[in-house]
Design a protein around this motif. Structure first.
Motif, short mmCIF file in Angstrom:
data_model
loop_
_atom_site.label_atom_id
_atom_site.label_comp_id
_atom_site.label_asym_id
_atom_site.label_seq_id
_atom_site.Cartn_x
_atom_site.Cartn_y
_atom_site.Cartn_z
N LEU A 29 0.84 -1.19 0.00
CA LEU A 29 0.00 0.00 0.00
C LEU A 29 0.88 1.25 0.00
CD1 LEU A 29 -2.71 -1.08 2.59
CD2 LEU A 29 -3.09 -0.65 0.15
N PRO A 30 0.48 2.33 -0.66
CA PRO A 30 1.26 3.57 -0.69
C PRO A 30 1.50 4.12 0.72
CG PRO A 30 -0.49 3.62 -2.34
CD PRO A 30 -0.74 2.42 -1.50
N GLU A 31 2.57 4.89 0.88
CA GLU A 31 2.95 5.40 2.19
C GLU A 31 1.91 6.36 2.77
OE1 GLU A 31 6.81 7.09 2.38
OE2 GLU A 31 7.81 5.36 1.46
N ASP A 32 1.20 7.09 1.92
CA ASP A 32 0.24 8.06 2.43
C ASP A 32 -1.15 7.47 2.66
OD1 ASP A 32 -0.27 7.62 -0.22
OD2 ASP A 32 -0.78 9.70 -0.70
N VAL A 33 -1.25 6.13 2.56
CA VAL A 33 -2.54 5.46 2.79
C VAL A 33 -2.60 4.98 4.24
CG1 VAL A 33 -3.93 3.41 2.27
CG2 VAL A 33 -2.96 4.78 0.41
N GLN A 34 -3.66 5.33 4.92
CA GLN A 34 -3.88 4.86 6.29
C GLN A 34 -5.16 4.01 6.35
OE1 GLN A 34 -3.15 8.34 5.89
NE2 GLN A 34 -1.00 7.77 6.23
N VAL A 35 -5.20 3.16 7.35
CA VAL A 35 -6.37 2.29 7.56
C VAL A 35 -6.82 2.42 9.00
CG1 VAL A 35 -7.29 -0.05 7.48
CG2 VAL A 35 -5.58 0.67 5.79
N ILE A 36 -8.09 2.74 9.19
CA ILE A 36 -8.67 2.77 10.54
C ILE A 36 -9.63 1.59 10.67
CG2 ILE A 36 -8.41 5.26 10.83
CD1 ILE A 36 -11.33 5.60 10.08
N ALA A 37 -9.73 1.05 11.87
CA ALA A 37 -10.56 -0.15 12.08
C ALA A 37 -11.10 -0.17 13.50
CB ALA A 37 -9.74 -1.40 11.80
N TRP A 38 -12.20 -0.88 13.69
CA TRP A 38 -12.77 -1.09 15.01
C TRP A 38 -13.52 -2.42 15.04
CZ3 TRP A 38 -14.68 1.94 11.23
CH2 TRP A 38 -16.02 1.80 10.87
N GLY A 39 -13.69 -2.93 16.22
CA GLY A 39 -14.37 -4.22 16.36
C GLY A 39 -15.10 -4.34 17.69
N LEU A 40 -16.13 -5.17 17.71
CA LEU A 40 -16.88 -5.46 18.93
C LEU A 40 -17.53 -6.82 18.76
CD1 LEU A 40 -20.31 -3.68 18.82
CD2 LEU A 40 -18.60 -3.17 17.08
N SER A 41 -17.99 -7.39 19.85
CA SER A 41 -18.66 -8.69 19.76
C SER A 41 -20.13 -8.49 19.43
CB SER A 41 -18.53 -9.47 21.06
OG SER A 41 -19.45 -9.00 22.03
N LEU A 42 -20.75 -9.52 18.85
CA LEU A 42 -22.19 -9.47 18.56
C LEU A 42 -23.00 -9.92 19.78
CD1 LEU A 42 -24.45 -9.14 16.41
CD2 LEU A 42 -24.09 -11.53 15.80
N GLU A 43 -22.37 -10.78 20.60
CA GLU A 43 -23.12 -11.36 21.73
C GLU A 43 -23.44 -10.34 22.81
OE1 GLU A 43 -21.67 -14.81 19.56
OE2 GLU A 43 -20.80 -12.88 20.09
N ARG A 44 -22.47 -9.44 23.11
CA ARG A 44 -22.68 -8.51 24.23
C ARG A 44 -23.89 -7.60 24.01
NH1 ARG A 44 -17.91 -5.10 27.06
NH2 ARG A 44 -17.45 -7.22 27.76
N PRO A 45 -24.00 -6.89 22.89
CA PRO A 45 -25.21 -6.06 22.72
C PRO A 45 -26.49 -6.87 22.66
CG PRO A 45 -23.90 -6.09 20.70
CD PRO A 45 -23.07 -6.71 21.76
N THR A 46 -26.42 -8.09 22.10
CA THR A 46 -27.62 -8.93 22.03
C THR A 46 -28.08 -9.33 23.43
OG1 THR A 46 -26.86 -9.79 19.90
CG2 THR A 46 -28.61 -11.01 21.01
N MET A 47 -27.12 -9.70 24.30
CA MET A 47 -27.47 -10.09 25.67
C MET A 47 -28.12 -8.93 26.42
SD MET A 47 -24.11 -12.37 26.66
CE MET A 47 -24.59 -12.60 28.37
N ILE A 48 -27.60 -7.70 26.21
CA ILE A 48 -28.18 -6.54 26.88
C ILE A 48 -29.58 -6.26 26.33
CG2 ILE A 48 -27.90 -4.08 27.31
CD1 ILE A 48 -24.88 -4.48 27.13
N LEU A 49 -29.73 -6.37 25.01
CA LEU A 49 -31.02 -6.10 24.38
C LEU A 49 -32.11 -7.03 24.87
CD1 LEU A 49 -29.98 -5.42 20.69
CD2 LEU A 49 -31.38 -3.92 22.07
N TYR A 50 -31.78 -8.31 25.04
CA TYR A 50 -32.79 -9.31 25.37
C TYR A 50 -32.78 -9.70 26.85
CZ TYR A 50 -33.77 -9.83 20.42
OH TYR A 50 -34.16 -9.60 19.12
N GLY A 51 -32.04 -8.96 27.66
CA GLY A 51 -32.04 -9.21 29.10
C GLY A 51 -31.48 -10.56 29.49
N ILE A 52 -30.45 -11.01 28.80
CA ILE A 52 -29.83 -12.31 29.08
C ILE A 52 -28.52 -12.09 29.81
CG2 ILE A 52 -28.85 -14.40 28.03
CD1 ILE A 52 -30.76 -13.89 25.65
N ASP A 53 -28.31 -12.75 30.96
CA ASP A 53 -27.08 -12.53 31.72
C ASP A 53 -26.12 -13.70 31.66
OD1 ASP A 53 -28.41 -14.37 33.24
OD2 ASP A 53 -28.43 -13.22 35.09
#
Length: 493
Positions: free
Chosen positions: A438-462
């Motif tokens: 990749l060219p020197e002036d190209v940058q890449v930003i990224a982020w990640g999270l799990s799918l289970e955590r928001p689903t557990m909060i949404l559906y009240g599962i502990d």
């Protein structure tokens, strides 16, 4: 036979006062009598009234003591008149009999328990417990104090007997005439249709419920997250390979070969096939060079990079392995900005508990363009998480081998009234990007999270095992509500 017995008896008598005694006198099964009474009551041939009787019955332990004697008496009789060594007495009795018998015999002041010797304090005892158990077994009356004592020792349990008292109903007949449900060709030919009684048609009755497919809560939330990515102009990465090589999973991401995450305690390595045979050789050499000697402004790690470690196959530990492949393919063409996302399964060799499984789903977003900075990452994160209903964000510096700078993402949860970690993010390092081409002036930003955590909060599962895995209640999948993403909705969900 049971139906005939009930109807014939009521023909000459006003009432069956007790269905249990009625069945016993005629040698019939009480369950059969109950079923017939329910049916006749439904068709109003009889009127049935519930009868409930409470009685005490022996538990399995109680039955054992009713036959062999209580533990305290068994222990007392095992002690000779001259006494016995404690160890010898233990050998003569079952461990449970010795333990319970010792406690009760000492409480009754029947024995003296020394450190090494056990002796009698009385010469004779009465097994009151056995006598009481036999009385209950034979249906005899027992005082409430004795009932409480046996109940505390879990030797008896209460059983509720159910039956009916029965009288003639408004449509009583000595013999039930079965109502016809269909008019057949034979009925018409014989002419007996004139005498037939047809069953009333119930226009309000509901048919059998239709079975259909149901979406798992994870799939519902996955779709909502996917739509957010698509609305923001992202394209999906191919994540169909669960098996990945260590090279793409670790080395291409500038993660050193001695990193703890590459240990078998954290990662599932494959036995067959144990290694990969196809890697882009020129790229492999550039990755080796940057690990050993650095480059692109980096000093590297200064160790001897081993090809055999990079060749090892594993179950991917993160979908960033897919991102490394996609960025490498992007670098082989004239550069064009790209926005990628993925939502798929990853695997970690972790102990299973309420919040961890050995496999879970990772959500990942990647943006590649010229001149990107940390401010762009923060802005994109605010836009992405606001669409999830998380408008209050905080960022905390963190360390990742392949991103610099790196940030943990926190969101304020209105229900919990506190800040909770919702993901990780960063800018991919030049040591990872530039060996790809990749060219020197190209940058890449990224982020990640799990799918289970928001689903557990949404559906009240502990407990995550109630959401994902072989122990999931299918009722959760059939009855779970349709809910919108957004922390403001999580408490009501």
């Amino acid at each position: 036979m049971a139906e005939e017995a009930v109807l014939r008896y009521l023909e000459k008598n006003e009432e069956i006062s007790d269905s249990g005694k009625f069945a016993e006198d005629r040698g019939l099964s009480h369950d059969d009598i109950l079923n017939i009474i329910k049916s006749l009551n439904g068709f109003r041939l009889v009127d049935a009234q519930d009868i409930k009787k409470e009685r005490w019955v022996l538990t399995d332990e109680g039955k054992k003591y009713a036959e062999a004697g209580s533990p305290e008496v068994q222990l007392f009789l095992a002690i000779p008149a001259e006494g016995i060594a404690r160890e010898d007495l233990q050998k003569k009795l079952e461990s449970s009999i010795f333990k319970i018998g010792s406690q009760q015999a000492i409480k009754n002041k029947w024995i003296e328990m020394g450190k090494s010797q056990v002796s009698r304090k009385v010469q004779q005892v009465e097994d009151k417990i056995k006598i009481l158990l036999l009385q209950i077994q034979n249906g005899e009356a027992v005082s409430s104090e004795d009932i409480d004592a046996l109940k505390r020792r879990k030797l008896i349990t209460q059983q509720i007997w159910k039956g009916y008292s029965v009288r003639k109903g408004p449509k009583y007949a000595p013999k039930r005439k079965k109502a016809a449900t269909d008019l057949t060709r034979e009925n018409i030919q014989r002419g007996d249709w004139k005498e037939l009684e047809f069953k009333e048609y119930n226009f309000s009755a509901k048919g059998q419920p239709l079975e259909g497919g149901h979406l798992h809560p994870l799939l519902k939330v996955r779709r909502q997250v996917q739509m957010i990515f698509l609305q923001m102009g992202f394209e999906e990465m191919p994540t169909n390979n669960f098996v990945e090589s260590s090279f793409w999973n670790f080395d291409a991401l500038f993660q050193p070969q001695q990193h703890p995450a590459r240990d078998s305690h954290d990662t599932f390595f494959l036995k067959e096939p144990s290694t990969t045979k196809i890697l882009p050789e020129d790229y492999v050499e550039r990755v080796k060079e940057v690990h050993e000697n650095g480059g692109y402004g980096s000093r590297g790690y200064g160790y001897e990079w081993k090809r055999e470690e990079a060749n090892k196959n594993l179950l991917r530990t993160h979908t960033t392995a897919v991102s490394s492949r996609m960025l490498y393919l992007l670098a082989q063409k004239p550069f064009a900005p790209k926005k990628y996302y993925s939502i798929d399964r990853v695997f970690r060799n972790e102990a299973v508990d309420r919040t961890h499984l050995a496999e879970f789903h990772q959500i990942e977003g990647v943006m590649c363009d010229r001149g990107l900075a940390l401010s762009d990452l923060i802005g994109v994160l605010h836009e992405f998480f606001s669409r999830l209903g998380m408008s209050k964000l905080r960022f905390k510096p963190a360390y990742n081998p392949y991103t610099e700078p790196s940030m943990e993402i926190f969101s304020y949860h209105e229900g919990f009234k506190k800040w909770v970690e919702v993901g990780n993010s960063g800018m991919f390092r030049p040591e990872m990007l530039q060996p790809m081409g990749l060219p020197e002036d190209v940058q890449v930003i990224a982020w990640g999270l799990s799918l289970e955590r928001p689903t557990m909060i949404l559906y009240g599962i502990d407990n995550i095992r109630d959401l994902f895995g072989h122990k999931v209640d299918l009722g959760l999948i059939k009855r779970n509500p349709v809910c919108r993403l957004g922390l403001q909705y999580m408490d009501s969900a």
